[in-house]
Motif scaffolding. Structure first.
Motif, PDB file in Angstrom:
ATOM      1  N   GLN A  12       2.230  -1.247  -6.874  1.00 39.20           N
ATOM      2  CA  GLN A  12       2.768  -1.784  -5.583  1.00 39.20           C
ATOM      3  C   GLN A  12       3.510  -3.016  -5.666  1.00 39.20           C
ATOM      4  OE1 GLN A  12      -0.330  -1.951  -2.561  1.00 39.20           O
ATOM      5  NE2 GLN A  12       0.937  -2.799  -1.223  1.00 39.20           N
ATOM      6  N   THR A  13       2.951  -3.904  -6.424  1.00 35.26           N
ATOM      7  CA  THR A  13       3.540  -5.509  -6.615  1.00 35.26           C
ATOM      8  C   THR A  13       5.056  -5.157  -7.137  1.00 35.26           C
ATOM      9  OG1 THR A  13       1.485  -6.393  -6.523  1.00 35.26           O
ATOM     10  CG2 THR A  13       3.382  -7.542  -7.798  1.00 35.26           C
ATOM     11  N   HIS A  52       7.312  -3.390  -4.802  1.00 37.08           N
ATOM     12  CA  HIS A  52       7.697  -4.373  -3.767  1.00 37.08           C
ATOM     13  C   HIS A  52       8.911  -5.297  -4.264  1.00 37.08           C
ATOM     14  CE1 HIS A  52       7.352  -6.496  -0.087  1.00 37.08           C
ATOM     15  NE2 HIS A  52       7.296  -7.719  -0.731  1.00 37.08           N
ATOM     16  N   GLY A  56      10.175   2.127  -1.752  1.00 37.79           N
ATOM     17  CA  GLY A  56       9.400   1.921  -0.443  1.00 37.79           C
ATOM     18  C   GLY A  56       8.393   3.319  -0.420  1.00 37.79           C
ATOM     19  N   GLU A  62       5.593   2.085  -2.790  1.00 38.62           N
ATOM     20  CA  GLU A  62       4.743   1.150  -2.307  1.00 38.62           C
ATOM     21  C   GLU A  62       3.967   1.771  -1.195  1.00 38.62           C
ATOM     22  OE1 GLU A  62       5.317  -3.136  -0.395  1.00 38.62           O
ATOM     23  OE2 GLU A  62       7.031  -2.304  -0.914  1.00 38.62           O
ATOM     24  N   LYS A  96      -0.410   1.826  -1.114  1.00 42.60           N
ATOM     25  CA  LYS A  96      -1.030   1.118  -0.005  1.00 42.60           C
ATOM     26  C   LYS A  96      -1.932   2.455   0.571  1.00 42.60           C
ATOM     27  CE  LYS A  96       2.305  -1.952   1.902  1.00 42.60           C
ATOM     28  NZ  LYS A  96       3.326  -2.352   2.922  1.00 42.60           N
TER      29      LYS A  96
END
Length: 139
Positions: free
Chosen positions: A76-77, A80, A99, A102, A106
């Motif tokens: 995710q990091t 992003h 996106g 990500e 989440k």
């Protein structure tokens, strides 16, 4: 299971509302033309070309670590951070996929995130080609 079989099965899976087959793109849909044109007008061809070359080098350096991420948090990091770079330069297709990665992270949906991540090298190759064509000469 043969790699070709895995790829074929992956290619038939849904990602959001679009299938991977729909992800086949032309250079026209890789970059957001108006945003790139705005950057070209603001910076000029030479300065923008320098920045695009630096961007290509940065993504080339960062993509392997994103592809190798082994935790949802790390993926995710990295997604992003790379999406942010793509957004600045109007790299729409890669930005959208990052996106989606990500969002899947989440939602703690590792399998969906990995399915999307598998697309990134091919989409990056198409994007890199489009960027190189843009900086080859004034638009």
């Amino acid at each position: 299971m043969a790699l070709e079989t895995v790829y074929t099965e992956t290619a038939n899976q849904q990602i959001g509302t679009e299938t991977i087959e729909d992800a086949e793109i032309s250079n026209n849909s890789v970059l957001h033309g108006p945003k790139y044109s705005d950057l070209l007008e603001l910076l000029g061809h030479d300065r923008l070309s320098e920045r695009v070359v630096a961007l290509i080098q940065r993504i080339e350096a960062d993509l392997p670590a994103l592809l190798a991420a082994s935790t949802v948090s790390d993926l995710q990091t990295r997604a992003h951070a790379m999406a942010g770079l793509c957004g600045i330069f109007g790299i729409d297709r890669l930005y959208a996929l990052l996106g989606e990665v990500e969002s899947a992270c989440k939602d703690d949906d590792w399998l969906k995130a990995q399915d999307i991540v598998e697309l990134l090298p091919r989409i990056w190759q198409q994007t890199r080609t489009a960027l190189r064509q843009k900086i080859a000469g004034p638009a």
